[in-house]
Structure formats: structure tokens, C-alpha cells
Scaffold this motif. Structure first.
Motif, mmCIF file in Angstrom:
data_model
loop_
_atom_site.group_PDB
_atom_site.id
_atom_site.type_symbol
_atom_site.label_atom_id
_atom_site.label_comp_id
_atom_site.label_asym_id
_atom_site.label_seq_id
_atom_site.Cartn_x
_atom_site.Cartn_y
_atom_site.Cartn_z
ATOM 1 N N ALA A 6 67.483 24.691 2.180
ATOM 2 C CA ALA A 6 66.477 25.397 2.979
ATOM 3 C C ALA A 6 65.122 25.102 2.367
ATOM 4 O O ALA A 6 64.963 25.148 1.145
ATOM 5 C CB ALA A 6 66.749 26.894 3.000
ATOM 6 N N ILE A 7 64.153 24.784 3.206
ATOM 7 C CA ILE A 7 62.828 24.411 2.729
ATOM 8 C C ILE A 7 61.785 25.304 3.391
ATOM 9 O O ILE A 7 61.760 25.435 4.620
ATOM 10 C CB ILE A 7 62.516 22.939 3.043
ATOM 11 N N GLY A 8 60.946 25.918 2.569
ATOM 12 C CA GLY A 8 59.874 26.763 3.080
ATOM 13 C C GLY A 8 58.538 26.355 2.494
ATOM 14 O O GLY A 8 58.463 25.950 1.333
ATOM 15 N N THR A 9 57.498 26.448 3.280
ATOM 16 C CA THR A 9 56.160 26.087 2.807
ATOM 17 C C THR A 9 55.151 27.182 3.161
ATOM 18 O O THR A 9 55.402 28.029 4.025
ATOM 19 C CB THR A 9 55.671 24.764 3.441
ATOM 20 N N SER A 10 54.027 27.132 2.476
ATOM 21 C CA SER A 10 52.920 28.033 2.803
ATOM 22 C C SER A 10 51.623 27.423 2.318
ATOM 23 O O SER A 10 51.582 26.796 1.253
ATOM 24 C CB SER A 10 53.110 29.399 2.150
ATOM 25 N N SER A 11 50.569 27.617 3.071
ATOM 26 C CA SER A 11 49.229 27.201 2.648
ATOM 27 C C SER A 11 48.337 28.421 2.387
ATOM 28 O O SER A 11 47.114 28.300 2.279
ATOM 29 C CB SER A 11 48.589 26.298 3.701
ATOM 30 N N GLN A 12 48.958 29.603 2.281
ATOM 31 C CA GLN A 12 48.213 30.814 1.930
ATOM 32 C C GLN A 12 47.614 30.671 0.532
ATOM 33 O O GLN A 12 48.249 30.142 -0.383
ATOM 34 C CB GLN A 12 49.146 32.028 1.949
ATOM 35 N N LYS A 13 46.408 31.154 0.322
ATOM 36 C CA LYS A 13 45.763 31.039 -0.980
ATOM 37 C C LYS A 13 46.197 32.131 -1.946
ATOM 38 O O LYS A 13 46.141 31.943 -3.167
ATOM 39 C CB LYS A 13 44.234 31.067 -0.804
ATOM 40 N N ASP A 14 46.620 33.269 -1.410
ATOM 41 C CA ASP A 14 47.095 34.356 -2.250
ATOM 42 C C ASP A 14 48.540 34.071 -2.672
ATOM 43 O O ASP A 14 49.396 33.850 -1.810
ATOM 44 C CB ASP A 14 47.031 35.678 -1.486
ATOM 45 N N PRO A 15 48.859 34.059 -3.975
ATOM 46 C CA PRO A 15 50.213 33.690 -4.413
ATOM 47 C C PRO A 15 51.298 34.627 -3.907
ATOM 48 O O PRO A 15 52.424 34.193 -3.627
ATOM 49 C CB PRO A 15 50.114 33.714 -5.947
ATOM 50 N N TYR A 16 50.980 35.913 -3.792
ATOM 51 C CA TYR A 16 51.967 36.878 -3.290
ATOM 52 C C TYR A 16 52.302 36.578 -1.831
ATOM 53 O O TYR A 16 53.482 36.526 -1.443
ATOM 54 C CB TYR A 16 51.417 38.296 -3.448
ATOM 55 N N GLU A 17 51.282 36.363 -1.019
ATOM 56 C CA GLU A 17 51.507 36.075 0.399
ATOM 57 C C GLU A 17 52.153 34.700 0.587
ATOM 58 O O GLU A 17 52.968 34.514 1.492
ATOM 59 C CB GLU A 17 50.183 36.148 1.158
ATOM 60 N N ALA A 18 51.778 33.746 -0.263
ATOM 61 C CA ALA A 18 52.375 32.417 -0.172
ATOM 62 C C ALA A 18 53.875 32.483 -0.439
ATOM 63 O O ALA A 18 54.679 31.821 0.241
ATOM 64 C CB ALA A 18 51.700 31.473 -1.158
ATOM 65 N N ALA A 19 54.279 33.286 -1.426
ATOM 66 C CA ALA A 19 55.708 33.451 -1.721
ATOM 67 C C ALA A 19 56.427 34.075 -0.532
ATOM 68 O O ALA A 19 57.520 33.628 -0.143
ATOM 69 C CB ALA A 19 55.880 34.309 -2.970
ATOM 70 N N ASN A 20 55.836 35.107 0.058
ATOM 71 C CA ASN A 20 56.461 35.769 1.214
ATOM 72 C C ASN A 20 56.684 34.783 2.361
ATOM 73 O O ASN A 20 57.754 34.750 2.977
ATOM 74 C CB ASN A 20 55.571 36.928 1.705
ATOM 75 N N GLU A 21 55.673 33.964 2.646
ATOM 76 C CA GLU A 21 55.762 33.050 3.776
ATOM 77 C C GLU A 21 56.782 31.941 3.514
ATOM 78 O O GLU A 21 57.559 31.582 4.406
ATOM 79 C CB GLU A 21 54.388 32.440 4.061
ATOM 80 N N ALA A 22 56.788 31.397 2.292
ATOM 81 C CA ALA A 22 57.733 30.325 1.970
ATOM 82 C C ALA A 22 59.175 30.829 2.020
ATOM 83 O O ALA A 22 60.067 30.156 2.556
ATOM 84 C CB ALA A 22 57.411 29.748 0.594
ATOM 85 N N VAL A 23 59.408 32.023 1.491
ATOM 86 C CA VAL A 23 60.759 32.585 1.507
ATOM 87 C C VAL A 23 61.191 32.914 2.929
ATOM 88 O O VAL A 23 62.346 32.688 3.312
ATOM 89 C CB VAL A 23 60.853 33.831 0.598
ATOM 90 N N ALA A 24 60.271 33.427 3.734
ATOM 91 C CA ALA A 24 60.595 33.740 5.130
ATOM 92 C C ALA A 24 61.035 32.487 5.881
ATOM 93 O O ALA A 24 61.950 32.532 6.712
ATOM 94 C CB ALA A 24 59.396 34.385 5.815
ATOM 95 N N SER A 25 60.402 31.339 5.592
ATOM 96 C CA SER A 25 60.807 30.085 6.227
ATOM 97 C C SER A 25 62.224 29.696 5.814
ATOM 98 O O SER A 25 63.013 29.224 6.636
ATOM 99 C CB SER A 25 59.826 28.968 5.849
ATOM 100 N N CYS A 26 62.555 29.904 4.543
ATOM 101 C CA CYS A 26 63.904 29.582 4.059
ATOM 102 C C CYS A 26 64.959 30.499 4.666
ATOM 103 O O CYS A 26 66.097 30.087 4.881
ATOM 104 C CB CYS A 26 63.956 29.693 2.533
ATOM 105 N N ARG A 27 64.569 31.743 4.935
ATOM 106 C CA ARG A 27 65.527 32.712 5.471
ATOM 107 C C ARG A 27 66.094 32.269 6.824
ATOM 108 O O ARG A 27 67.220 32.627 7.184
ATOM 109 C CB ARG A 27 64.877 34.090 5.593
ATOM 110 N N LYS A 28 65.335 31.478 7.568
ATOM 111 C CA LYS A 28 65.817 30.994 8.863
ATOM 112 C C LYS A 28 67.048 30.101 8.695
ATOM 113 O O LYS A 28 67.905 30.033 9.566
ATOM 114 C CB LYS A 28 64.712 30.220 9.570
ATOM 115 N N LYS A 29 67.139 29.403 7.546
ATOM 116 C CA LYS A 29 68.277 28.520 7.274
ATOM 117 C C LYS A 29 69.341 29.219 6.433
ATOM 118 O O LYS A 29 70.524 29.042 6.635
ATOM 119 C CB LYS A 29 67.783 27.268 6.549
ATOM 120 N N PHE A 30 68.875 30.017 5.458
ATOM 121 C CA PHE A 30 69.759 30.787 4.582
ATOM 122 C C PHE A 30 69.492 32.277 4.809
ATOM 123 O O PHE A 30 68.668 32.867 4.124
ATOM 124 C CB PHE A 30 69.468 30.492 3.103
ATOM 125 N N PRO A 31 70.143 32.913 5.773
ATOM 126 C CA PRO A 31 69.849 34.332 6.036
ATOM 127 C C PRO A 31 69.992 35.215 4.803
ATOM 128 O O PRO A 31 69.206 36.146 4.605
ATOM 129 C CB PRO A 31 70.872 34.699 7.117
#
Length: 395
Positions: A6-31
Motif C-alpha cells: 500500500a502506498i500513500g503520499t502527501s504534500s501537506q507541509k504540516d508533519p502531523y497532517e501529512a502523516a494523516n493523509e499518507a496513512v489514509a491513502s494506504c487504508r484504501k488498500k490495507f483497511p
């Protein structure tokens, strides 16, 4: 169960928000976000413990995390100049063991390599070892010696594949990631054991210029003399430029005209960037060039870069014997990114032409690559490369 990614990416500048977005992308493949390994690459603005700790908080507890900072990121949808990429890897039939080492300069490059490999081997005793992925500081003076230390523990022909971390081309500080920690002057590694199908390839595409020369005086990563003359004379004579002009054009020379080291019984020159022309005529290179080495000037072009990427991909395909590749890890060079410029996406597309348009492709642009060169009878000795593209296919 097969290998899953599962691969997730984010271009958010805030590290906390970037982690949330990247993990959310991975969740689509790995619930359930269950994985055996997490790999994180980020540009320097996000090289922050907050990023890593939030990722660890959101995924399955206990999943080891390794990674590093990068000049730019390679994602399934293209090149990301700022942001983070998260890879979750599930390998049910494979044992993955991770470890880190810090303070490489203080410990000595060779000793640090021995320490990292020795510690990681303790957790896989009695198991068949397949290969090791390593990410190390991109500003080390002797990554080659660090690799020799690892090979001292693993064995000379054991495949070590990875890359050196980078910053934004300021060459001031790069970062390595291990679980929730961010540090410099270190390395992280993941050893794969028991059962794993994989293939690798490494090429650079730079071609030799002129005659072969000999390093006649050197110390660490400084070449003092070539053919009995000050080292900078090699460039002064070829380009008809003064030392002051070379110093002004160092970045261009670094990218287009590195030094190639001839290796007996190998089909590829090792490249070393000319990082600095000193006032005394010596050349500081990105990693060591040993006394007595046979060297040549090298030249690279956009076309030769893209063609070499296809060649590296073909090596991976040959290793995999047409088995499906579930993940392509791409360790690319920041120098190649600078040379290709707006054509950089063409290089990534060239990989997909060989290996398939839908291949999960993830990686980064760094300051060096570690990978074996080909040998007739075994995988081959692992070397430290500049300006190469190193590929690892897992399936």
C-alpha cells in the motif's frame, strides 16, 4: 497469502497532517493497516519525529519503520518535489528484521557497518538470508568502507541494495528514520530472510571520455594527483579552463562530467562526483577513489540516462523470470534529476515501459546508491554508486 503493498503520499507541509493523509491513502488498500514493514521517504521539510510517530500511531502497533530524507520523491503518479511517501509492505512468508546505527563518523565507517549488520543478523539466526535494504547518510565521506563493514558480516556476495539520503541540494544535513527517531550520520537497514522472490538492476548511462588515467596520490575522498600531476589538471586540460573557472562551474561538472573508476571483470564504471576543486589543485570526490585506481572522465546525456533506466529495468525483469512484480523500489540520483529536468518523468515512464504501466513504483532521489554489479557466478559484490539508478523488484 501473497505479498501486498500500500502506498500513500502527501504534500501537506504540516508533519502531523501529512502523516494523516499518507496513512489514509494506504487504508484504501490495507483497511486494517497491517504490515510487516513501513518505509518512509520525505523531503527535508517533513523530516520530523512528529511525522514518524503519528504514522506509527495510526498503523498496526509494532510495525518497524525505516526511511530517509530525499531531494525529491518517486510516487506511482509521478515525481513529488515536496512531501512524504509511505509504503506499507506485507510479506507473510518472509522474516523482516530491522536495525539502525548512529554516529558513523565517530565509530568509523567500517566499524559502523559491521555493527549494523552484526546486530541485524542476531534476529535471523538459522534462517536463509535473501537480501538487505539499507539507507545511510548522504554526506558520509566513505560509504564504500561502510558497505565493506556490512559485507564483512553478511558475506562478500550477499546483495545489499539501497541509497544515501539527501537534502535540498544544499549538502548541509541529511536524515535517516528509524521507528519514531530522526537522526543524521547514521544508517537504517531491513534484512529479508526465509523466502522472497526479488530482482535488482543498476545502471548509470555515463560514457567514458579520452584515455585511462591513474590516481597517483590520494587521501580519503581527496584526489591529490593524477598521472603525477595535480588532480585538477585532468579537467583543466580537457576543458581548457583555469582552476578558478572549474571552481565556478563545479555544479555543472559534478552533474555532467564525473570521474569513472574502472573495475576489473565488471561491465560498468563506478562514478564519483567531483564535489570541490581545492585551491591547491586537489579534488574532493563524493566517496573515496583509492590510490592506483584507473579512472576516466565520463559524460552523461538525457538520452543515455533514460536508456540506462530501461537497461536496469530489464535486469530486474530477467531476475524475476516474468513473475509478477508487486513492488518496484527506485533509488535514483539527485544528479540525474538535475540533468533530466523536465524530462525526469520520462525516465520513470521508461521503467514502466519495460515492467508494466500498473507496477507499484516508489522511491526517492538521493546522494548515492548501493547495489551489486553483475557477476558470472553470483549476484556480485555490492558497490557504492554515484549518479546511478538502482532498482529492487519484489514479487
Amino acid at each position: 497469502m501473497d505479498i501486498k503493498t500500500a502506498i500513500g503520499t502527501s504534500s501537506q507541509k504540516d508533519p502531523y497532517e501529512a502523516a494523516n493523509e499518507a496513512v489514509a491513502s494506504c487504508r484504501k488498500k490495507f483497511p486494517g493497516l497491517e504490515a510487516d514493514l513501513a518505509i518512509v521517504f520525505s523531503t527535508c521539510g517533513l523530516a520530523n519525529p512528529i511525522l514518524l510517530k503519528n504514522i506509527q500511531k495510526l498503523i498496526k502497533p509494532g510495525v518497524p519503520l525505516i526511511g530517509c530524507s530525499a531531494a525529491a520523491l518517486i510516487t506511482p503518479s509521478g515525481i513529488l518535489k515536496e512531501g512524504v511517501i509511505l509504503l506499507l509492505l506485507s510479506c507473510p512468508k518472509t522474516k523482516i528484521s530491522c536495525y539502525s546505527v548512529e554516529g558513523i563518523r565517530a565509530k568509523g565507517h567500517f566499524a559502523a557497518g559491521v555493527e549494523l549488520a552484526g546486530n541485524i543478523l542476531q534476529t535471523v539466526k538459522g534462517m536463509r538470508r535473501e537480501m538487505c535494504v539499507v539507507f545511510s547518510d548522504g554526506l558520509l565521506e566513505d560509504t564504500s568502507d561502510f558497505l565493506k563493514g556490512m559485507q564483512n558480516a553478511f558475506g562478500t556476495s550477499f546483495p545489499i541494495i539501497g541509497g544515501n539520503s539527501a537534502d535540498n541540494l544544499s549538502f548541509s544535513q541529511t536524515y535517516q528514520f528509524y521507528n519514531g527517531n530522526v537522526f543524521s550520520q547514521g544508517a537504517v537497514a531491513a534484512l529479508f530472510a526465509q523466502k522472497l522472490n526479488f530482482g535488482f538492476g543498476v545502471r548509470h548511462g555515463w560514457k567514458p571520455l579520452g584515455k585511462i588515467h591513474t590516481v597517483t596520490a590520494s587521501y580519503a575522498n581527496i584526489i591529490q594527483e593524477i598521472d603525477g600531476k595535480k588532480a585538477a589538471a585532468l579537467y583543466e586540460d580537457y576543458f581548457a579552463k583555469t582552476l578558478a573557472q572549474l571552481q565556478k562551474d563545479t555544479l555543472l561538472i559534478n552533474t555532467l562530467y564525473p570521474i569513472g573508476i574502472y573495475l576489473d571483470k565488471e561491465n560498468e564504471y563506478l562514478l564519483r562526483n567531483a564535489m570541490l576543486f581545492n585551491n591547491n589543485g586537489s579534488i574532493v570526490t563524493h566517496d573515496t577513489i583509492a590510490l592506483g585506481s584507473k579512472i576516466r572522465l565520463m559524460i552523461g546525456t538525457k538520452d543515455s540516462c533514460i536508456e540506462s533506466a530501461k537497461q536496469a529495468a530489464a535486469q530486474v525483469k530477467s531476475d524475476m523470470r516474468d513473475k509478477k512484480i508487486e513492488l518496484l523500489l527506485v533509488i535514483n540520483s539527485a544528479s540525474r534529476l538535475r540533468l533530466l529536468g523536465r524530462s525526469a518523468d520520462e525516465e520513470i515512464n521508461a521503467l514502466k515501459e519495460v515492467l508494466g504501466q500498473d507496477i507499484p513504483c516508489v522511491g526517492f532521489y538521493g546522494y548515492g546508491q548501493q547495489a551489486p554489479l553483475r557477476s558470472l557466478k553470483y549476484f556480485g559484490h555490492s558497490y557504492y554508486h554515484n549518479q546511478a539508478i538502482a532498482l529492487l523488484g519484489i514479487g
